[in-house]
Motif scaffolding. Structure first.
Motif, PDB file in Angstrom:
ATOM      1  N   ILE A  20      46.744  24.920  -0.422  1.00 50.52           N
ATOM      2  CA  ILE A  20      45.432  25.234  -1.014  1.00 50.52           C
ATOM      3  C   ILE A  20      44.652  23.948  -1.290  1.00 50.52           C
ATOM      4  O   ILE A  20      43.449  23.863  -1.066  1.00 50.52           O
ATOM      5  CB  ILE A  20      45.584  26.028  -2.338  1.00 50.52           C
ATOM      6  CG1 ILE A  20      46.465  27.258  -2.154  1.00 50.52           C
ATOM      7  CG2 ILE A  20      44.222  26.478  -2.873  1.00 50.52           C
ATOM      8  CD1 ILE A  20      46.824  27.964  -3.454  1.00 50.52           C
ATOM      9  N   VAL A  21      45.379  22.950  -1.803  1.00 48.93           N
ATOM     10  CA  VAL A  21      44.748  21.661  -2.111  1.00 48.93           C
ATOM     11  C   VAL A  21      44.068  21.095  -0.855  1.00 48.93           C
ATOM     12  O   VAL A  21      42.909  20.706  -0.875  1.00 48.93           O
ATOM     13  CB  VAL A  21      45.813  20.661  -2.642  1.00 48.93           C
ATOM     14  CG1 VAL A  21      45.342  19.234  -2.524  1.00 48.93           C
ATOM     15  CG2 VAL A  21      46.162  20.989  -4.086  1.00 48.93           C
ATOM     16  N   ASP A  22      44.818  21.085   0.251  1.00 48.45           N
ATOM     17  CA  ASP A  22      44.285  20.528   1.502  1.00 48.45           C
ATOM     18  C   ASP A  22      43.121  21.341   2.043  1.00 48.45           C
ATOM     19  O   ASP A  22      42.075  20.810   2.372  1.00 48.45           O
ATOM     20  CB  ASP A  22      45.388  20.518   2.580  1.00 48.45           C
ATOM     21  CG  ASP A  22      46.300  19.329   2.388  1.00 48.45           C
ATOM     22  OD1 ASP A  22      45.967  18.477   1.536  1.00 48.45           O
ATOM     23  OD2 ASP A  22      47.335  19.261   3.073  1.00 48.45           O
ATOM     24  N   LYS A  23      43.350  22.632   2.102  1.00 46.47           N
ATOM     25  CA  LYS A  23      42.343  23.483   2.761  1.00 46.47           C
ATOM     26  C   LYS A  23      41.043  23.597   1.972  1.00 46.47           C
ATOM     27  O   LYS A  23      39.972  23.648   2.548  1.00 46.47           O
ATOM     28  CB  LYS A  23      42.953  24.865   3.017  1.00 46.47           C
ATOM     29  CG  LYS A  23      41.971  25.811   3.646  1.00 46.47           C
ATOM     30  CD  LYS A  23      42.605  26.839   4.524  1.00 46.47           C
ATOM     31  CE  LYS A  23      41.513  27.660   5.196  1.00 46.47           C
ATOM     32  NZ  LYS A  23      42.055  28.750   5.961  1.00 46.47           N
ATOM     33  N   PHE A  24      41.141  23.645   0.646  1.00 43.70           N
ATOM     34  CA  PHE A  24      39.931  23.901  -0.147  1.00 43.70           C
ATOM     35  C   PHE A  24      39.490  22.679  -0.956  1.00 43.70           C
ATOM     36  O   PHE A  24      38.636  22.791  -1.829  1.00 43.70           O
ATOM     37  CB  PHE A  24      40.141  25.117  -1.056  1.00 43.70           C
ATOM     38  CG  PHE A  24      40.370  26.384  -0.270  1.00 43.70           C
ATOM     39  CD1 PHE A  24      39.297  27.095   0.243  1.00 43.70           C
ATOM     40  CD2 PHE A  24      41.654  26.839  -0.018  1.00 43.70           C
ATOM     41  CE1 PHE A  24      39.492  28.242   0.992  1.00 43.70           C
ATOM     42  CE2 PHE A  24      41.874  27.996   0.730  1.00 43.70           C
ATOM     43  CZ  PHE A  24      40.782  28.694   1.231  1.00 43.70           C
ATOM     44  N   ASN A  25      40.100  21.546  -0.644  1.00 40.49           N
ATOM     45  CA  ASN A  25      39.691  20.304  -1.287  1.00 40.49           C
ATOM     46  C   ASN A  25      39.760  20.387  -2.821  1.00 40.49           C
ATOM     47  O   ASN A  25      38.797  20.070  -3.517  1.00 40.49           O
ATOM     48  CB  ASN A  25      38.271  19.957  -0.810  1.00 40.49           C
ATOM     49  CG  ASN A  25      37.928  18.513  -1.094  1.00 40.49           C
ATOM     50  OD1 ASN A  25      38.830  17.686  -1.262  1.00 40.49           O
ATOM     51  ND2 ASN A  25      36.653  18.209  -1.189  1.00 40.49           N
ATOM     52  N   ILE A 177      51.834  34.109   3.807  1.00 36.02           N
ATOM     53  CA  ILE A 177      51.398  33.896   2.426  1.00 36.02           C
ATOM     54  C   ILE A 177      50.161  32.989   2.411  1.00 36.02           C
ATOM     55  O   ILE A 177      49.172  33.275   1.727  1.00 36.02           O
ATOM     56  CB  ILE A 177      52.543  33.302   1.564  1.00 36.02           C
ATOM     57  CG1 ILE A 177      53.748  34.240   1.577  1.00 36.02           C
ATOM     58  CG2 ILE A 177      52.076  33.063   0.139  1.00 36.02           C
ATOM     59  CD1 ILE A 177      55.003  33.661   0.966  1.00 36.02           C
ATOM     60  N   ASN A 178      50.200  31.925   3.212  1.00 34.70           N
ATOM     61  CA  ASN A 178      49.038  31.021   3.363  1.00 34.70           C
ATOM     62  C   ASN A 178      47.793  31.823   3.670  1.00 34.70           C
ATOM     63  O   ASN A 178      46.740  31.627   3.073  1.00 34.70           O
ATOM     64  CB  ASN A 178      49.230  30.110   4.588  1.00 34.70           C
ATOM     65  CG  ASN A 178      49.991  28.837   4.268  1.00 34.70           C
ATOM     66  OD1 ASN A 178      50.187  28.019   5.131  1.00 34.70           O
ATOM     67  ND2 ASN A 178      50.425  28.669   3.048  1.00 34.70           N
ATOM     68  N   LYS A 179      47.945  32.719   4.631  1.00 33.96           N
ATOM     69  CA  LYS A 179      46.780  33.475   5.111  1.00 33.96           C
ATOM     70  C   LYS A 179      46.219  34.373   4.005  1.00 33.96           C
ATOM     71  O   LYS A 179      45.007  34.433   3.794  1.00 33.96           O
ATOM     72  CB  LYS A 179      47.182  34.290   6.344  1.00 33.96           C
ATOM     73  CG  LYS A 179      46.149  35.283   6.777  1.00 33.96           C
ATOM     74  CD  LYS A 179      45.917  35.289   8.271  1.00 33.96           C
ATOM     75  CE  LYS A 179      44.706  36.074   8.738  1.00 33.96           C
ATOM     76  NZ  LYS A 179      43.925  36.791   7.777  1.00 33.96           N
ATOM     77  N   ILE A 185      40.848  33.377  -1.592  1.00 36.88           N
ATOM     78  CA  ILE A 185      39.994  32.287  -2.086  1.00 36.88           C
ATOM     79  C   ILE A 185      38.633  32.288  -1.376  1.00 36.88           C
ATOM     80  O   ILE A 185      37.596  32.086  -1.998  1.00 36.88           O
ATOM     81  CB  ILE A 185      40.694  30.917  -1.917  1.00 36.88           C
ATOM     82  CG1 ILE A 185      41.944  30.877  -2.799  1.00 36.88           C
ATOM     83  CG2 ILE A 185      39.751  29.764  -2.267  1.00 36.88           C
ATOM     84  CD1 ILE A 185      42.749  29.603  -2.713  1.00 36.88           C
ATOM     85  N   THR A 186      38.652  32.554  -0.100  1.00 38.43           N
ATOM     86  CA  THR A 186      37.402  32.560   0.667  1.00 38.43           C
ATOM     87  C   THR A 186      36.435  33.610   0.128  1.00 38.43           C
ATOM     88  O   THR A 186      35.217  33.436   0.167  1.00 38.43           O
ATOM     89  CB  THR A 186      37.702  32.823   2.169  1.00 38.43           C
ATOM     90  OG1 THR A 186      38.716  31.911   2.568  1.00 38.43           O
ATOM     91  CG2 THR A 186      36.477  32.595   3.019  1.00 38.43           C
TER      92      THR A 186
END
Ligand code: AMP
Length: 188
Positions: A20-25, A177-179, A185-186
């Motif tokens: 989550i940290v990486d994907k959503f900054n 789970i990532n998905k 979040i999106t």
């Protein structure tokens, strides 16, 4: 967006939080990690808390409040925090609410990674076979799981009532789970 992530030890919380940290900054605030770093760096606070942490007890709410305020008050992290390991009791929930109000922020989402005790035990047994470890980590993990579930229950119930809670089935693959988390979040 600020979010909180809950999950028992062995649920894959760290893996998901990294993603989550990486994907959503975002920035992950793990109170346990911050406290362990204080000990490692031999700070005054570190000296004060090392015996408490090593005995497995909780550090005082006041100490944790100061650490958390350092992050919430910092513009660099404004609306970009993933709380991990905090809040751990209802008093900390109250403090977190006060701090968020003080710095004009809020919690937008609470994730709970749900994994059965059976799965956690199975994962540990597998790891033990691979790593050929013969310690009592299974017994310890069961104990930590139960303590975790019991202590976070009222906190999770609080966020459920506010309609902020999403329970994620942590029994599936990391990618699945990532998905799911990503989709949630999106939409926020
Ligand atoms: P953790 O890595 O989250 O399991 O935390 C490790 C240790 O740090 C805990 O056993 C506590 O002693 C301390 N700790 C972490 N977060 C908190 C918190 N929110 N409140 C009090 N103590 C905490």
């Amino acid at each position: 967006m600020n979010l909180i992530i809950f999950g028992p030890p062995g649920a894959g919380k760290g893996t998901q939080a990294d993603f989550i940290v990486d994907k959503f900054n975002l920035y992950q605030l793990s109170t346990g990690e911050v406290l362990r770093n204080e000990i490692k760096n031999k700070t005054e606070l570190g000296k004060e808390i090392s015996s408490i942490i090593n005995s497995g007890s909780l550090v005082s709410d006041d100490i944790v409040k100061k650490l958390v305020e350092n992050y919430i008050s910092n513009n660099k992290y404004k609306n970009r925090l993933i709380f991990d390991g905090y809040p751990r009791n209802l008093n900390q929930v109250q403090t977190l609410n006060e701090l968020l109000t003080k710095y004009a922020q809020k919690i937008d989402l609470v994730l709970k990674l749900s994994v059965s005790l059976e799965t956690i035990t199975k994962r540990i047994l597998e790891r033990k076979t691979i790593e050929k470890r013969s310690d009592d980590s299974e017994e310890l993990a069961v104990k930590r799981y139960k303590t975790y579930e019991k202590s976070t229950e009222p906190v999770i119930e609080y966020y459920k009532k506010l309609n902020l809670l999403k329970v994620i089935d942590g029994e599936r693959t990391i990618d699945q789970i990532n998905k799911e988390i990503s989709d949630i979040i999106t939409l926020i």
